[in-house]
Scaffold this motif. Sequence first.
Motif, short mmCIF file in Angstrom:
data_model
loop_
_atom_site.label_atom_id
_atom_site.label_comp_id
_atom_site.label_asym_id
_atom_site.label_seq_id
_atom_site.Cartn_x
_atom_site.Cartn_y
_atom_site.Cartn_z
N TRP A 316 0.87 -1.18 0.00
CA TRP A 316 0.00 0.00 0.00
C TRP A 316 0.91 1.23 0.00
O TRP A 316 1.56 1.54 0.98
N SER A 323 -5.88 8.39 -0.11
CA SER A 323 -7.19 8.29 0.53
C SER A 323 -8.30 8.69 -0.43
O SER A 323 -9.35 8.04 -0.50
N VAL A 326 -8.69 5.87 -3.20
CA VAL A 326 -9.27 4.64 -2.65
C VAL A 326 -10.75 4.84 -2.32
O VAL A 326 -11.58 3.95 -2.52
N PHE A 343 -11.15 -4.09 -3.41
CA PHE A 343 -10.65 -2.99 -2.59
C PHE A 343 -11.37 -2.96 -1.24
O PHE A 343 -10.76 -2.67 -0.21
N THR A 344 -12.65 -3.25 -1.25
CA THR A 344 -13.40 -3.34 0.00
C THR A 344 -12.80 -4.40 0.90
O THR A 344 -12.60 -4.19 2.10
N TYR A 346 -9.74 -5.66 0.84
CA TYR A 346 -8.37 -5.31 1.26
C TYR A 346 -8.39 -4.33 2.42
O TYR A 346 -7.70 -4.51 3.43
N PHE A 347 -9.18 -3.27 2.31
CA PHE A 347 -9.15 -2.23 3.34
C PHE A 347 -9.99 -2.60 4.56
O PHE A 347 -9.74 -2.09 5.65
N MET A 350 -7.33 -4.46 6.35
CA MET A 350 -6.38 -3.50 6.93
C MET A 350 -6.96 -2.87 8.20
O MET A 350 -6.25 -2.69 9.19
N ALA A 351 -8.24 -2.55 8.17
CA ALA A 351 -8.88 -1.93 9.34
C ALA A 351 -8.88 -2.89 10.53
O ALA A 351 -8.77 -2.46 11.68
N VAL A 386 -6.79 4.67 7.70
CA VAL A 386 -7.46 3.37 7.67
C VAL A 386 -8.87 3.48 8.26
O VAL A 386 -9.84 2.93 7.72
N LEU A 389 -11.16 5.25 5.79
CA LEU A 389 -11.55 4.39 4.68
C LEU A 389 -12.54 3.32 5.13
O LEU A 389 -13.47 2.97 4.40
N LYS A 390 -12.35 2.80 6.34
CA LYS A 390 -13.29 1.81 6.87
C LYS A 390 -14.69 2.40 6.99
O LYS A 390 -15.70 1.72 6.75
#
Length: 459
Positions: A316, A323, A326, A343-344, A346-347, A350-351, A386, A389-390
Amino acid sequence: MSNESQAERWVVEVGERLQNVFPDIPTKSLQASTDSEEKPSIFTEYYPYLVYFGESYYYTYNDSRRRSEFSGWKFVGFMRRWFDLDLRSYNQYIQEKKHLARGYYHLECFRNDELLLLEYLLINSCILVFSILLFQNVRNGIEILSGTKEINRDREDQRSKEFYILYQYIMTDPMKIKLQMLTMEYQMPWFVVKRIYKKCSNISNHVGTPIDKLALSCFDDLYPGMHKSKVHGDTCTLPPGGFKHLLHMFHWSRTPEENFLVETSSLFIRKMVDYYIPSVTELKLFGTVFKKHAGGSIDMSFYDRRLSGVMQLAPWHMLTYSSTLVTELLRFEQQYVNCGFPFTAYFASMACMLKTEADVQVLRANGVIIDIPSTRFDDKDILCCVRELKSKIDDNIAMPNPLKSLEEKVMAHYQRSSYRVYGEFKRRYCSNPWITISVIAGICLFFLNLIQTVLLLFK
């Protein structure tokens, strides 16, 4: 007045208006086109935007002051003068496709204003074609647009002067324009853009390369980069029905073949709100190691080795625009469920994994989080990004099947005590190289003493 005569009058009015955009624009003989290319779309948005040069605003057909001052007409004029943009051909084509074109937007948009639809699609398509030619890395767009390549004129000729007026609009802040080209509200039906490029003007004859290929090359300097399977192009499959718009094309080029589709036929559907995997530091306690994924831009996987688990994550790259970009990709996936949720996934992962600064530091150390020294983000910035984005992910989305599989593998590993024992041993004795050396030396010394004792016993 009938729709046909109203649209015909629109062609004449636009032609007259373009006479004042650049001086001495010649009138071309116009031929109608009967070609038709069906490209169904599911895109809807609330408001139409005319967008370029880092600015955006709502556009109404009756706003004569804004219509006369709006520089977008200069792009239309440039295309008409130097690339024979055929307004009648464009008008006929849009008349055939107007219901399809309206389908890209909210139901209230363009419902009672056909002329607004004609203008909106024309201006934005011309701006987009011009911008793509400037940003692409396949041909020399400046030479093609300015005419210096095929005509070999001096840079002070009329065409070059007009070109550099438009060039300054775009190139004042090219990164901002590229991000705007990938923002959801500003998307254009791709079938209209292709029509302007190929059928309603002769620009494709000058360039000689399909606009899809040109458009994909515009974003070579943006992260996430193009997925390796799409770069090598032999195995990848184009979306059914073609691309809806430029953001769709960008998303497709950045995702793996496994698109994290949602399985709706299952009787038991888990939602994204239920998704959970432990944090990085928790997984490390169970002997998990983190590696960069070699596959592509958004890949991730988990597998068990004999004594540890391996979580592979696509790198990443943290940049000032990360931001923003994404967020648009997440919005796209929630609007276009048939394109999958990579992408949903992946992040969301990450969250779950990044809860503390210590978690961020582990992924930095393993090359999963990468930032440029000139725009370095600290660990708190990463955590804030993060979390932001979450918050863009709809918790009510059904969990994609590959994400369920990843969660099951991670939790099965996490719940085995043997991995915990190995992880604890590794944390205590292998976290520092000097401690590791001391442990090895101690073990060697123990065995040497043992051998010596055995030899003494048998003397």
